[in-house]
Design a protein around this motif. Structure first.
Motif, PDB file in Angstrom:
ATOM      1  N   MET A  96      40.919  80.734  91.366  1.00 31.97           N
ATOM      2  CA  MET A  96      41.405  79.378  90.428  1.00 31.97           C
ATOM      3  C   MET A  96      41.033  78.279  90.315  1.00 31.97           C
ATOM      4  SD  MET A  96      44.872  77.937  92.328  1.00 31.97           S
ATOM      5  CE  MET A  96      45.410  80.099  92.643  1.00 31.97           C
ATOM      6  N   GLN A  97      41.452  79.238  88.456  1.00 33.28           N
ATOM      7  CA  GLN A  97      40.528  77.393  87.739  1.00 33.28           C
ATOM      8  C   GLN A  97      41.550  76.305  87.125  1.00 33.28           C
ATOM      9  OE1 GLN A  97      38.356  80.396  85.767  1.00 33.28           O
ATOM     10  NE2 GLN A  97      36.562  78.773  86.271  1.00 33.28           N
ATOM     11  N   ILE A  98      40.885  74.638  87.683  1.00 30.48           N
ATOM     12  CA  ILE A  98      42.775  74.113  87.290  1.00 30.48           C
ATOM     13  C   ILE A  98      41.450  72.980  86.469  1.00 30.48           C
ATOM     14  CG2 ILE A  98      44.442  72.193  87.960  1.00 30.48           C
ATOM     15  CD1 ILE A  98      44.815  75.188  88.504  1.00 30.48           C
ATOM     16  N   ALA A  99      41.767  72.408  85.163  1.00 33.41           N
ATOM     17  CA  ALA A  99      41.096  71.678  84.997  1.00 33.41           C
ATOM     18  C   ALA A  99      42.584  70.413  84.976  1.00 33.41           C
ATOM     19  CB  ALA A  99      41.282  72.270  82.792  1.00 33.41           C
ATOM     20  N   ARG A 100      41.970  68.903  85.141  1.00 33.66           N
ATOM     21  CA  ARG A 100      42.466  67.778  84.849  1.00 33.66           C
ATOM     22  C   ARG A 100      42.872  67.426  83.617  1.00 33.66           C
ATOM     23  NH1 ARG A 100      46.681  67.345  89.347  1.00 33.66           N
ATOM     24  NH2 ARG A 100      45.993  67.941  90.956  1.00 33.66           N
ATOM     25  N   ASP A 122      43.922  64.416  81.540  1.00 37.43           N
ATOM     26  CA  ASP A 122      44.762  63.102  82.281  1.00 37.43           C
ATOM     27  C   ASP A 122      46.106  63.366  82.824  1.00 37.43           C
ATOM     28  OD1 ASP A 122      42.955  61.662  80.456  1.00 37.43           O
ATOM     29  OD2 ASP A 122      44.772  62.106  78.404  1.00 37.43           O
ATOM     30  N   ASP A 123      47.241  63.333  82.849  1.00 37.51           N
ATOM     31  CA  ASP A 123      48.269  63.304  83.197  1.00 37.51           C
ATOM     32  C   ASP A 123      48.526  65.214  83.010  1.00 37.51           C
ATOM     33  OD1 ASP A 123      48.853  63.875  80.375  1.00 37.51           O
ATOM     34  OD2 ASP A 123      50.856  62.598  80.632  1.00 37.51           O
ATOM     35  N   LEU A 124      47.592  66.335  83.405  1.00 37.71           N
ATOM     36  CA  LEU A 124      48.372  66.919  83.223  1.00 37.71           C
ATOM     37  C   LEU A 124      46.801  68.162  83.827  1.00 37.71           C
ATOM     38  CD1 LEU A 124      50.932  69.406  82.284  1.00 37.71           C
ATOM     39  CD2 LEU A 124      49.266  70.187  80.529  1.00 37.71           C
ATOM     40  N   ALA A 125      47.777  69.125  84.937  1.00 38.73           N
ATOM     41  CA  ALA A 125      46.849  70.496  85.583  1.00 38.73           C
ATOM     42  C   ALA A 125      47.117  71.258  85.303  1.00 38.73           C
ATOM     43  CB  ALA A 125      46.961  69.952  86.917  1.00 38.73           C
ATOM     44  N   VAL A 126      45.747  72.289  84.255  1.00 38.96           N
ATOM     45  CA  VAL A 126      46.463  73.191  83.536  1.00 38.96           C
ATOM     46  C   VAL A 126      45.850  74.460  83.903  1.00 38.96           C
ATOM     47  CG1 VAL A 126      45.605  74.663  81.764  1.00 38.96           C
ATOM     48  CG2 VAL A 126      46.084  72.345  81.551  1.00 38.96           C
ATOM     49  N   HIS A 127      45.879  74.886  84.713  1.00 44.94           N
ATOM     50  CA  HIS A 127      45.258  76.922  85.702  1.00 44.94           C
ATOM     51  C   HIS A 127      44.982  77.395  83.756  1.00 44.94           C
ATOM     52  CE1 HIS A 127      45.906  80.731  86.422  1.00 44.94           C
ATOM     53  NE2 HIS A 127      44.818  80.243  87.504  1.00 44.94           N
ATOM     54  N   TYR A 128      43.734  77.670  84.329  1.00 43.30           N
ATOM     55  CA  TYR A 128      43.104  78.396  83.485  1.00 43.30           C
ATOM     56  C   TYR A 128      41.903  79.664  83.842  1.00 43.30           C
ATOM     57  CZ  TYR A 128      38.426  75.952  83.890  1.00 43.30           C
ATOM     58  OH  TYR A 128      38.217  75.409  84.762  1.00 43.30           O
ATOM     59  N   ARG A 129      41.610  80.845  83.512  1.00 45.14           N
ATOM     60  CA  ARG A 129      41.283  82.075  83.493  1.00 45.14           C
ATOM     61  C   ARG A 129      40.011  82.089  83.058  1.00 45.14           C
ATOM     62  NH1 ARG A 129      42.112  87.721  87.211  1.00 45.14           N
ATOM     63  NH2 ARG A 129      40.309  88.426  86.348  1.00 45.14           N
ATOM     64  N   ILE A 130      38.530  81.976  83.493  1.00 46.47           N
ATOM     65  CA  ILE A 130      37.234  82.687  82.862  1.00 46.47           C
ATOM     66  C   ILE A 130      36.593  84.322  82.477  1.00 46.47           C
ATOM     67  CG2 ILE A 130      35.248  82.236  80.963  1.00 46.47           C
ATOM     68  CD1 ILE A 130      35.846  79.031  81.766  1.00 46.47           C
ATOM     69  N   ASP A 131      36.805  84.975  81.704  1.00 50.09           N
ATOM     70  CA  ASP A 131      36.397  86.099  81.710  1.00 50.09           C
ATOM     71  C   ASP A 131      35.223  86.475  80.997  1.00 50.09           C
ATOM     72  OD1 ASP A 131      38.305  86.973  83.700  1.00 50.09           O
ATOM     73  OD2 ASP A 131      39.766  86.557  82.870  1.00 50.09           O
ATOM     74  N   GLY A 132      34.490  87.265  81.226  1.00 46.79           N
ATOM     75  CA  GLY A 132      33.762  88.380  80.343  1.00 46.79           C
ATOM     76  C   GLY A 132      32.496  87.522  80.637  1.00 46.79           C
ATOM     77  N   ASP A 133      31.638  87.503  79.504  1.00 42.30           N
ATOM     78  CA  ASP A 133      30.122  86.828  79.292  1.00 42.30           C
ATOM     79  C   ASP A 133      30.199  85.231  79.452  1.00 42.30           C
ATOM     80  OD1 ASP A 133      27.861  85.541  79.229  1.00 42.30           O
ATOM     81  OD2 ASP A 133      26.970  86.497  77.345  1.00 42.30           O
ATOM     82  N   ARG A 185      41.793  81.595  78.802  1.00 37.46           N
ATOM     83  CA  ARG A 185      43.160  81.923  78.563  1.00 37.46           C
ATOM     84  C   ARG A 185      43.546  80.494  79.644  1.00 37.46           C
ATOM     85  NH1 ARG A 185      44.725  88.005  82.356  1.00 37.46           N
ATOM     86  NH2 ARG A 185      42.659  88.347  82.887  1.00 37.46           N
ATOM     87  N   TYR A 186      44.392  80.787  79.598  1.00 34.67           N
ATOM     88  CA  TYR A 186      45.520  79.464  80.421  1.00 34.67           C
ATOM     89  C   TYR A 186      47.157  79.766  80.243  1.00 34.67           C
ATOM     90  CZ  TYR A 186      46.795  77.387  75.722  1.00 34.67           C
ATOM     91  OH  TYR A 186      47.220  76.679  74.480  1.00 34.67           O
TER      92      TYR A 186
END
Length: 263
Positions: A1-5, A7-18, A52-53
């Motif tokens: 699970m990857q979360i980017a902070r 500013d005021d929003l925590a966004v869940h994203y995922r990275i696949d591939g190379d 993707r997010y």
């Protein structure tokens, strides 16, 4: 699970591939999360970095109070890409994700080298239609609109599959405030003029049975961009990446092979 902070929003994203490959960014439809692309990504060309997010109000990303402006959704994508150090990506957007793609390309062309507008339009629906749907969800949650939405989203044969029930459940679990917030963003968006000013490689993908963004709307939108391409997936509705993942991946993969570039 990857979360980017951001500013005021925590966004869940995922990275696949190379992780060192040329970037491809995916933005989902209303009422779905980043799992929308699960069946497609494994079928795409190797050597690419797939990002993707979950947009605000969806999946594991924060759900701020509604309504949202489309500008905020575009800024979320912009901030995430800046956070990840991504430029020159192919941006793949489905439905509201396609509106985000158009807005981001108009705002930050350094971030978007090419775009895929899937089952979307420069303008989707009317303010009155969205006001009715938002009122219904405010009163009864996403259950108030789920059956009508599933009819627009999927071709009839898909309704008899086990997967149909999973997508229906995903829609029902979308927070009402996230759904209405993004619905308000769609209602307030009209990119006819800004998209017509864009000059970048563009692919439109439509489903022949799409009751939300019919093929003519998708074609009309991509035709705004000179030199654009269009592909119709027959027997699929609003989410052809779910109903026809092999064909979807073949069309998208060909476009990526020509336009994704190198890292």
């Amino acid at each position: 699970m990857q979360i980017a902070r951001l500013d005021d929003l925590a966004v869940h994203y995922r990275i696949d591939g190379d992780p060192d490959g040329a970037p491809v960014v995916f933005a989902n439809s209303l009422g779905t999360d980043l799992r929308l692309w699960d069946q497609v990504i494994p079928l795409l060309p190797e050597g690419l970095k797939f990002i993707r997010y979950d947009k605000r109000g969806h999946g594991l990303t924060d759900c701020p109070p509604a309504p949202y402006a489309m500008g905020a959704l575009v800024t979320d994508a912009e901030r995430l890409m800046d956070h990840l150090g991504v430029t020159g990506a192919v941006f793949v957007g489905l439905s509201i994700g396609g509106l985000i793609a158009q807005g981001l390309a108009a705002k930050r062309l350094d971030l978007v080298r090419a775009m895929v507008l899937s089952n979307t339009g420069a303008k989707i629906g009317t303010r009155d239609i969205w006001a009715e749907r938002i009122d219904a969800v405010n009163a009864g949650g996403t259950a108030a609109v789920v059956d009508a939405t599933m009819q627009r989203w999927f071709a009839k044969p898909f309704h008899d599959t086990p997967d149909f029930h999973a997508w229906r459940t995903m829609f029902l679990r979308c927070p009402a405030e996230g759904w209405t917030g993004c619905g308000a963003a769609i209602a307030g968006s009209d990119f006819m003029t800004t998209t017509a000013a864009l000059r970048l490689p563009t692919l439109g993908i439509a489903g022949s049975e799409d009751g939300s963004t019919p093929p003519d709307l998708v074609r009309e939108t991509v035709d705004l961009v000179p030199g654009s391409e269009f592909h119709l997936i027959r027997g699929a509705g609003h989410l052809p990446c779910v109903e026809k993942p092999e064909e979807y991946a073949q069309v998208l993969g060909d476009f990526l092979s020509r336009h994704a570039g190198t890292a």
